[in-house]
Structures are given as structure tokens and as C-alpha cells.
Design a protein around this motif. Structure first.
Motif, PDB file in Angstrom:
ATOM      1  N   GLY A 150       6.072   6.898   0.488  1.00  0.00           N
ATOM      2  CA  GLY A 150       5.004   6.351   1.318  1.00  0.00           C
ATOM      3  C   GLY A 150       4.606   4.923   1.002  1.00  0.00           C
ATOM      4  N   ARG A 151       5.300   4.283   0.073  1.00  0.00           N
ATOM      5  CA  ARG A 151       4.945   2.913  -0.326  1.00  0.00           C
ATOM      6  C   ARG A 151       5.566   1.899   0.634  1.00  0.00           C
ATOM      7  NH1 ARG A 151       6.855   4.332  -6.187  1.00  0.00           N
ATOM      8  NH2 ARG A 151       8.752   4.141  -4.984  1.00  0.00           N
ATOM      9  N   TYR A 152       4.814   0.818   0.872  1.00  0.00           N
ATOM     10  CA  TYR A 152       5.327  -0.268   1.707  1.00  0.00           C
ATOM     11  C   TYR A 152       4.879  -1.603   1.135  1.00  0.00           C
ATOM     12  CZ  TYR A 152       0.650  -0.805   3.644  1.00  0.00           C
ATOM     13  OH  TYR A 152      -0.697  -1.017   3.774  1.00  0.00           O
ATOM     14  N   SER A 153       5.584  -2.653   1.536  1.00  0.00           N
ATOM     15  CA  SER A 153       5.247  -4.008   1.122  1.00  0.00           C
ATOM     16  C   SER A 153       5.681  -4.978   2.217  1.00  0.00           C
ATOM     17  CB  SER A 153       5.939  -4.358  -0.196  1.00  0.00           C
ATOM     18  OG  SER A 153       5.667  -5.699  -0.557  1.00  0.00           O
ATOM     19  N   ILE A 154       4.770  -5.840   2.604  1.00  0.00           N
ATOM     20  CA  ILE A 154       5.072  -6.918   3.545  1.00  0.00           C
ATOM     21  C   ILE A 154       4.714  -8.205   2.814  1.00  0.00           C
ATOM     22  CG2 ILE A 154       4.602  -7.935   5.793  1.00  0.00           C
ATOM     23  CD1 ILE A 154       3.637  -5.156   6.713  1.00  0.00           C
ATOM     24  N   GLY A 155       5.722  -8.968   2.423  1.00  0.00           N
ATOM     25  CA  GLY A 155       5.492 -10.166   1.623  1.00  0.00           C
ATOM     26  C   GLY A 155       5.529 -11.450   2.424  1.00  0.00           C
TER      27      GLY A 155
ATOM     28  N   GLY B 158       0.811  -1.200   0.000  1.00  0.00           N
ATOM     29  CA  GLY B 158       0.000   0.000   0.000  1.00  0.00           C
ATOM     30  C   GLY B 158       0.847   1.253   0.000  1.00  0.00           C
ATOM     31  N   THR B 159       0.183   2.379   0.091  1.00  0.00           N
ATOM     32  CA  THR B 159       0.832   3.681   0.163  1.00  0.00           C
ATOM     33  C   THR B 159       0.206   4.440   1.325  1.00  0.00           C
ATOM     34  OG1 THR B 159       1.133   3.690  -2.233  1.00  0.00           O
ATOM     35  CG2 THR B 159       1.374   5.801  -1.094  1.00  0.00           C
ATOM     36  N   VAL B 160       1.053   4.990   2.188  1.00  0.00           N
ATOM     37  CA  VAL B 160       0.575   5.778   3.322  1.00  0.00           C
ATOM     38  C   VAL B 160       0.419   7.225   2.851  1.00  0.00           C
ATOM     39  CG1 VAL B 160       1.028   6.498   5.691  1.00  0.00           C
ATOM     40  CG2 VAL B 160       1.797   4.236   4.911  1.00  0.00           C
ATOM     41  N   LEU B 161      -0.805   7.746   3.003  1.00  0.00           N
ATOM     42  CA  LEU B 161      -1.128   9.104   2.580  1.00  0.00           C
ATOM     43  C   LEU B 161      -1.702   9.888   3.755  1.00  0.00           C
ATOM     44  CD1 LEU B 161      -3.022   8.178  -0.715  1.00  0.00           C
ATOM     45  CD2 LEU B 161      -0.622   8.851  -0.504  1.00  0.00           C
ATOM     46  N   ASP B 162      -1.493  11.199   3.757  1.00  0.00           N
ATOM     47  CA  ASP B 162      -2.139  12.039   4.771  1.00  0.00           C
ATOM     48  C   ASP B 162      -3.522  12.457   4.276  1.00  0.00           C
ATOM     49  OD1 ASP B 162      -1.826  14.187   3.021  1.00  0.00           O
ATOM     50  OD2 ASP B 162      -0.223  15.124   4.175  1.00  0.00           O
ATOM     51  N   GLN B 163      -4.221  13.280   5.054  1.00  0.00           N
ATOM     52  CA  GLN B 163      -5.593  13.662   4.704  1.00  0.00           C
ATOM     53  C   GLN B 163      -5.687  14.431   3.390  1.00  0.00           C
ATOM     54  OE1 GLN B 163      -7.094  15.731   8.135  1.00  0.00           O
ATOM     55  NE2 GLN B 163      -7.624  13.839   9.182  1.00  0.00           N
TER      56      GLN B 163
END
Length: 98
Positions: free
Chosen positions: A66-71, A32-37
Motif C-alpha cells: 500500500g505504499r506510494y511515493s510521488i517525487g 504515504g500508505t493506503v489503508l482501508d478502514q
């Protein structure tokens, strides 16, 4: 059918069943990507995923965009916790990995 053919057929069938049995272990990924408001990326956010059945946790850090990945997580239901400096903690419950 001769005994040799029966044994060969049983070996082939057993190897096919073994492959099928191993394929039943299901793994997935959380990305996903973490975004603010406002929709801006939140770099360096910390993401923790907790499997609700096993209580096993996985962590990741968001990149500069802001991108992350948990595989390689086992299929199941997860609770996500996202933290970042200057932001309140976000909890996302019951995220399904299939």
C-alpha cells in the motif's frame, strides 16, 4: 582596491547570487500508505496528485504493502485522488507540499 581584484570580487559575488537564486526552486514529495478502514494495506491503489495552481497531475501506484511515493513535485497545494478496486474513491483536498 585594484581593478583586477574588483572584477574577481564581482565574479565571486555573482556566482554566489546565482547559486542562491537557483536554490529558490522548491520541490518536495508526496509519500504515504493506503489503508482501508480496518487499517489493512490496500495494494495496487492508484494515486493521482493534481497541483491546484498549475493543474499538472502526477500519478503513482501503491506497492504490495500500500505504499506510494510521488517525487519531485513543485511546492504548492495538491488535491489527491485514491482509487482501488472494491473501494470507493478517496479525495484528499489541499495537501500542502513545502
Amino acid at each position: 582596491m585594484s581593478t583586477t581584484r574588483r572584477v574577481a570580487l564581482l565574479i565571486v559575488m555573482a556566482s554566489l547570487f546565482t547559486s542562491w537564486a537557483y536554490s529558490q526552486f522548491l520541490y518536495g514529495s508526496l509519500v504515504g500508505t493506503v489503508l482501508d478502514q480496518s487499517g489493512a494495506n490496500v495494494p495496487s491503489a492508484s494515486i493521482t496528485a493534481t497541483n491546484k495552481e498549475t493543474n499538472q497531475t502526477f500519478t503513482a501506484m501503491a506497492d504490495s504493502e500500500g505504499r506510494y511515493s510521488i517525487g519531485n513535485v513543485v511546492a504548492g497545494t495538491y488535491d489527491l485522488k485514491v482509487t482501488a478496486a472494491g473501494f470507493r474513491t478517496l479525495l484528499q483536498n489541499d495537501v500542502l507540499v513545502t
